[in-house]
Design a protein around this motif. Structure first.
Motif, PDB file in Angstrom:
ATOM      1  N   SER A 213       0.804  -1.215   0.000  1.00 12.76           N
ATOM      2  CA  SER A 213       0.000   0.000   0.000  1.00 12.76           C
ATOM      3  C   SER A 213       0.841   1.272   0.000  1.00 12.76           C
ATOM      4  O   SER A 213       1.506   1.587   0.972  1.00 12.76           O
ATOM      5  N   GLY A 214       0.733   2.003  -1.110  1.00 14.85           N
ATOM      6  CA  GLY A 214       1.298   3.343  -1.160  1.00 14.85           C
ATOM      7  C   GLY A 214       0.313   4.400  -0.725  1.00 14.85           C
ATOM      8  O   GLY A 214       0.694   5.560  -0.527  1.00 14.85           O
ATOM      9  N   GLU A 219      -0.807   9.712   1.740  1.00 15.52           N
ATOM     10  CA  GLU A 219      -1.626  10.488   2.666  1.00 15.52           C
ATOM     11  C   GLU A 219      -0.775  11.124   3.772  1.00 15.52           C
ATOM     12  O   GLU A 219      -1.145  12.150   4.335  1.00 15.52           O
ATOM     13  N   ALA A 220       0.376  10.524   4.069  1.00  8.38           N
ATOM     14  CA  ALA A 220       1.275  11.081   5.078  1.00  8.38           C
ATOM     15  C   ALA A 220       2.066  12.273   4.554  1.00  8.38           C
ATOM     16  O   ALA A 220       2.761  12.931   5.326  1.00  8.38           O
ATOM     17  N   GLY A 221       1.964  12.546   3.243  1.00  8.20           N
ATOM     18  CA  GLY A 221       2.610  13.727   2.693  1.00  8.20           C
ATOM     19  C   GLY A 221       3.695  13.458   1.676  1.00  8.20           C
ATOM     20  O   GLY A 221       4.408  14.380   1.274  1.00  8.20           O
ATOM     21  N   SER A 222       3.837  12.222   1.212  1.00 10.66           N
ATOM     22  CA  SER A 222       4.888  11.911   0.238  1.00 10.66           C
ATOM     23  C   SER A 222       4.553  12.497  -1.128  1.00 10.66           C
ATOM     24  O   SER A 222       3.410  12.861  -1.420  1.00 10.66           O
ATOM     25  N   ASN A 261      -2.642   5.621  -4.169  1.00  8.13           N
ATOM     26  CA  ASN A 261      -3.412   6.844  -4.043  1.00  8.13           C
ATOM     27  C   ASN A 261      -3.627   7.430  -5.431  1.00  8.13           C
ATOM     28  O   ASN A 261      -2.734   7.372  -6.272  1.00  8.13           O
ATOM     29  N   ALA A 262      -4.805   7.965  -5.692  1.00  4.16           N
ATOM     30  CA  ALA A 262      -5.054   8.717  -6.925  1.00  4.16           C
ATOM     31  C   ALA A 262      -5.231  10.177  -6.524  1.00  4.16           C
ATOM     32  O   ALA A 262      -6.224  10.534  -5.900  1.00  4.16           O
ATOM     33  N   SER A 308      -6.685  15.281   0.111  1.00  5.21           N
ATOM     34  CA  SER A 308      -6.986  16.429  -0.749  1.00  5.21           C
ATOM     35  C   SER A 308      -8.360  17.025  -0.460  1.00  5.21           C
ATOM     36  O   SER A 308      -8.676  18.115  -0.962  1.00  5.21           O
ATOM     37  N   LEU A 309      -9.177  16.327   0.301  1.00  7.11           N
ATOM     38  CA  LEU A 309     -10.534  16.803   0.569  1.00  7.11           C
ATOM     39  C   LEU A 309     -10.497  17.965   1.563  1.00  7.11           C
ATOM     40  O   LEU A 309      -9.642  18.013   2.445  1.00  7.11           O
TER      41      LEU A 309
END
Length: 531
Positions: A213-214, A219-222, A261-262, A308-309
Motif C-alpha cells: 500500500s502506497g 496520505e502522510a505527505g509523500s 493513491n489517486a 486532498s478533501l
C-alpha cells in the motif's frame, strides 16, 4: 491583480515543460518501454483487453458503528451497483484491542466498524454469501487474526476456501513508514505476513494475502515519486522474505496486489500507474527470475486522495474525486474506491456515498474512457512523465539497497524523514501562495451551508462492550485457553500460525486476547526518533 507567478511543476516537483515533443523521448524505444497491453513490461496494462473485457471493481470503503450498522451499509451499496466490499475497521480493531480495553474508550465504531470477535464478523456478513462478493479488508497489525475470522465465517457458510476472492491489506512496512498502526517488531511481523502468503498459496488461491500500500504513504505527505518507490520496494522486500522462507516465487507472486493513491495531478497520476507496472515487472525479473508471467504483473487497487478533501466548500470534493478517479482509470487500475464529499467532516452519509459510487459509474458508462486500452499511451508528456517517475523511483531503490533494505532504512528513519521533508515543502508552497487549493488559499467564502453528517453515539460502545461480556460468559473457557496456548506454541517454534488462529477465533477468543498472547511471544515495537 494577482502578481504571483505560477509554478510549472507537478505535485512531485518534477519540472513541467511548456510543450512536449519527440525531443523529450529521444532515447526512448516504444517497443521496449511499452509493448502491447498484457505483455511485458505491462506499461499499457496487465490484460490485453483491459476495461473492454471487464470494468474495474467498484468499491466504497464502508465501516462504522456496529457490525449490524455496517452490514446494512454493505447491502445498501450492493443494491446500488457496487461490485466489491471494502471494510473499514475502527481504531481499537486496527490496534488489536477489544472494545472494553480502557484505551479503546471513545473510539469504538467511530472511524470504522468495531470487530472484537468472530461473532462480530458473523454479524458483519450476515445475509451476504462470501463466494458471491470480493471483500477487501483494510487492516495490518492484526490482519492475520481478522483474516482467520473471515475464513471461519466462510466455513460456517459452507463455502470452500478455494472459492473466496478478496484482499487483505496486511502491509506492515508502510505502517512503520507512514500510518503507525503496528503491534509487533518488523521481523516477527514479516513472519506473520509470510504465514498468510503461504496459507493462501496452498488453501485460498483466489485471495490476495497482501495489498502493498502506497496509499497511506501518500496520505502522510509523500510525493508521487516517493509513493511509487517506497511501495514497490516494500513489495520486493516481501517477495524476498517469502523466497528466503523457502516459497518458490511463482507459488505466491501472482497473488500479490498493490494499493495506490489517486491524487490531483491527472497526468502525473496516470503516468504513476504506468510506471509502477513497468518498474515492478523489470525489477521482479531482474531480482527473482520468475517463470510465470503473472508473477511480473502488478495488479492495483486505487483510492482517491482523502488528504486532498477540504471541510471548506465540501461540494468541491466531488470535482476533486472525479478528476482523481479519472486518473486511476486512465492509469489502468483494476479496482477503485471514490471518496465521499463529506468524509473530511465525518463518516459518509448514504447520499454522499451513493454519489461517490455514481461518479465511477458515469466514468465507466458515459465518458468513453474505458473504450480503448491506455488512451494516453504515446503522449509525449505522459511518456516523459512515466520515464521520469521510473528513473526517480530507481534512484530511491539504489539508496535503499545501499542501506541494506527497507527494514534497515526504517530503523534509520530514512523513508519517514523523506516524507516529512516532502510534506513540509508542500505546505510551505501553499502558505507562500505558490500552490492553489480552491476554497482554502483562494476563492474562499465567509459563509458556508452546513452538511448533514453521520454521527456515532455512545450507545455503540456500550452495546459492543455488552456483547463482548456476554461472549466471555457463554464460551468454553478451557477450550478457548487451550487454542490460545497452542497458538503461542506455534508462534514460538516457527510454525505457520494461520490454522491455529482459525481454531482460536472459532473457540471465541477475542481479538485483544489473541493479539495480547502473540505480543508475549513476538514482542512489541518502539519507533525510533526521527529528527
Amino acid at each position: 491583480m494577482d502578481e504571483r507567478k505560477p509554478r510549472f511543476a507537478s505535485l512531485s516537483g518534477l519540472d513541467v515543460n511548456r510543450v512536449y515533443s519527440p525531443d523529450d523521448l529521444k532515447d526512448w524505444s516504444p517497443r521496449a518501454a511499452l509493448g502491447s497491453p498484457g505483455e511485458f513490461p505491462y506499461t499499457r496494462g496487465v490484460y490485453p483487453t483491459m476495461y473492454r473485457g471487464r470494468l474495474w471493481t467498484m468499491r466504497q470503503f464502508a465501516g462504522f458503528g456496529s457490525a449490524d450498522d455496517t452490514n446494512r451499509r454493505f447491502k445498501y451499496l450492493l443494491r446500488h451497483g457496487q461490485t466489491g466490499l471494502s471494510v473499514a475497521f475502527d481504531m481499537p480493531t486496527l490496534m488489536g484491542m477489544d472494545a472494553d480495553d480502557p484505551r479503546a474508550h471513545g473510539e469504538v465504531g467511530h472511524c470504522g466498524v468495531a470487530i472484537s470477535s468472530l461473532a462480530d464478523m458473523e454479524r458483519l456478513f450476515d445475509g451476504i454469501r462470501l463466494d458471491q462478493v470480493t471483500t477487501s479488508m483494510t487492516i495490518n497489525g492484526p490482519a492475520a487474526v481478522i483474516f482467520a475470522m473471515y475464513l471461519a465465517v466462510a466455513e460456517k457458510q459452507g463455502i470452500p476456501f478455494e472459492r473466496l476472492g478478496g484482499t487483505l491489506q496486511n502491509d506492515i512496512l508502510k505502517e512503520y513508514i507512514a500510518q503507525k498502526e503496528w503491534l509487533f517488531p518488523p521481523e516477527p511481523s514479516l513472519r506473520l505476513i509470510i504465514d498468510t502468503i503461504e496459507y493462501c498459496a496452498a488453501r485460498v488461491p483466489k485471495w490476495h494475502p497482501i495489498s502493498i500500500s502506497g496509499y497511506h504513504i501518500r496520505e502522510a505527505g509523500s510525493t508521487a515519486v516517493q509513493e511509487l518507490a517506497f511501495t514497490l520496494y516494500d513489495g520486493l522486500t516481501y517477495v524476498g522474505a517469502a523466497v528466503k522462507a523457502g516459497l518458490p516465487v511463482d507459488s505466491f507472486a501472482p497473488q500479490l496486489s498493490f494499493f495506490f493513491n489517486a491524487h490531483n495531478d491527472l497526468f502525473e497520476e496516470a503516468a504513476k500507474f504506468r510506471a509502477a507496472r513497468r518498474l515492478w515487472a523489470r525489477e521482479m525479473e531482474r531480482r527473482y527470475h520468475p517463470k510465470d508471467p503473472r508473477s511480473l504483473q502488478l495488479r492495483s487497487h486505487a483510492q482517491t486522495a482523502g488528504c486532498s478533501l477540504t471541510a471548506q466548500q465540501p461540494l468541491n470534493n466531488v470535482v476533486r474525486t472525479t478528476v482523481q478517479a479519472l486518473a486511476a482509470v486512465l492509469g489502468g487500475a483494476q479496482s477503485l474506491h471514490t471518496n465521499s464529499m463529506d468524509e473530511t467532516l465525518a463518516l459518509p452519509t448514504e447520499e454522499a456515498v451513493k454519489l461517490a459510487l455514481r461518479t465511477q459509474q458515469v466514468i465507466a458508462h458515459e465518458s468513453g474512457v474505458p473504450d480503448t486500452v491506455d488512451p494516453l499511451g504515446g503522449s509525449y508528456y505522459v511518456e516523459s512523465l512515466t520515464n521520469r517517475l521510473e528513473e526517480a523511483a530507481l534512484d530511491y531503490f539504489r539508496q535503499l539497497d545501499d542501506m541494506g533494505g527497507m527494514v534497515n532504512a526504517i530503523e534509520r528513519g530514512f523513508p519517514q524523514r523523506e516524507i516529512l521533508d516532502a510534506s513540509q515543502r508542500y505546505q510551505r508552497d501553499v502558505e507562500r501562495g505558490e500552490r492553489t487549493i480552491v476554497g482554502i488559499s483562494d476563492y474562499r467564502e465567509e459563509e458556508q451551508r452546513p452538511l448533514s453528517t453521520l454521527k456515532i453515539g455512545p450507545e455503540v460502545e456500550r452495546e459492543q462492550v455488552r456483547r463482548l461480556s456476554d461472549l466471555r460468559k457463554s464460551r468454553d473457557p478451557f477450550k478457548m485457553a487451550g487454542t490460545v496456548e497452542a497458538l503461542q506454541e506455534a508462534a514460538s517454534c516457527g510454525e505457520n500460525v494461520m490454522p491455529y488462529l482459525i481454531e482460536a477465533v472459532k473457540a471465541r477468543a477475542s481479538l485483544g486476547e489473541i493479539c495480547g498472547a502473540l505480543k508475549e511471544v513476538l514482542g512489541v515495537y518502539r519507533e525510533p526518533v526521527v529528527l
